[in-house]
Design a protein around this motif. Structure first.
Motif, PDB file in Angstrom:
ATOM      1  N   ASP A   1       0.830  -1.214   0.000  1.00 21.73           N
ATOM      2  CA  ASP A   1       0.000   0.000   0.000  1.00 21.73           C
ATOM      3  C   ASP A   1       0.863   1.262   0.000  1.00 21.73           C
ATOM      4  N   HIS A   2       1.908   1.249   0.815  1.00 21.98           N
ATOM      5  CA  HIS A   2       2.809   2.403   0.863  1.00 21.98           C
ATOM      6  C   HIS A   2       3.550   2.579  -0.464  1.00 21.98           C
TER       7      HIS A   2
ATOM      8  N   LEU B   1       4.356   5.499  -5.529  1.00 18.73           N
ATOM      9  CA  LEU B   1       4.430   5.453  -6.986  1.00 18.73           C
ATOM     10  C   LEU B   1       3.400   6.377  -7.620  1.00 18.73           C
ATOM     11  N   ARG B   2       2.193   6.401  -7.102  1.00 18.22           N
ATOM     12  CA  ARG B   2       1.151   7.290  -7.627  1.00 18.22           C
ATOM     13  C   ARG B   2       1.545   8.757  -7.468  1.00 18.22           C
ATOM     14  N   ALA B   3       2.138   9.106  -6.343  1.00 17.23           N
ATOM     15  CA  ALA B   3       2.583  10.493  -6.119  1.00 17.23           C
ATOM     16  C   ALA B   3       3.679  10.876  -7.113  1.00 17.23           C
TER      17      ALA B   3
END
Length: 185
Positions: A9-10, A15-17
């Protein structure tokens, strides 16, 4: 017993950021490229208009009267100093100025300088109080031709105008004007 820690999750959030930051940087870069392309095209139109000049007065008229619309600026002034005389030309006509003001500024500008200001350079004349972003462009001449400066100004403050980044097209515009002035003198 050991506890299992889930890093997935982290890692996905990180990665999305990062992807979002790269996408924003790409949008900014694309906007910069489009803006620069438009500026270069405007400078090309201004050069072509000046190339049609039939004399020094006509060249100065084109630069001070037509270039503001072609370049998307609010004010254009040209200042020249030769010997003991200095003149500046803008949309209001020709005025005498102290030649040392022109010569001193021309020596301080290396090519072109763009900057945000609270008040425009005095060479803008009465329009100086309205100018919030300006470009100072040295007109290089070999003696005995005059020292000179081309100043472009706009009322709206421009973001990230400070410095010399992207000044090459403005230097080209100044070189073309300097050659035109030399041709007619």
């Amino acid at each position: 017993m050991g506890r299992i820690i889930d890093f997935q999750d982290h890692a996905v959030a990180t990665l999305r950021a990062r992807v979002a930051a790269v996408e924003e940087a790409n949008r900014d870069l694309l906007a910069y490229a489009r803006n620069r392309s438009g500026a270069v095209a405007a400078i090309h139109r201004a050069v072509l208009a000046a190339a049609a000049a039939t004399g020094l007065e006509h060249l100065i008229h084109i630069a001070t009267q037509e270039w503001p619309d072609l370049l998307g600026v609010d004010a254009v002034a040209i200042a020249l100093a030769l010997g003991g005389r200095g003149v500046r030309a803008d949309a209001n006509g020709l005025q005498y100025v102290h030649p040392r003001v022109v010569a001193r500024m021309a020596m301080r500008v290396d090519g072109a300088r763009m900057r945000g200001v609270t008040r425009g350079h005095p060479l803008f004349g009465p329009a100086a109080s309205l100018i919030r972003a300006e470009a100072l462009i040295r007109l290089d001449h070999v003696a005995p031709l005059p020292a000179g400066l081309l100043v472009l100004g706009q009322r709206a403050p421009a973001g990230a105008i400070e410095g010399g980044h992207g000044a090459e097209p403005l230097v080209f515009l100044g070189e073309m004007l300097a050659h035109g002035v030399a041709r007619w003198l």
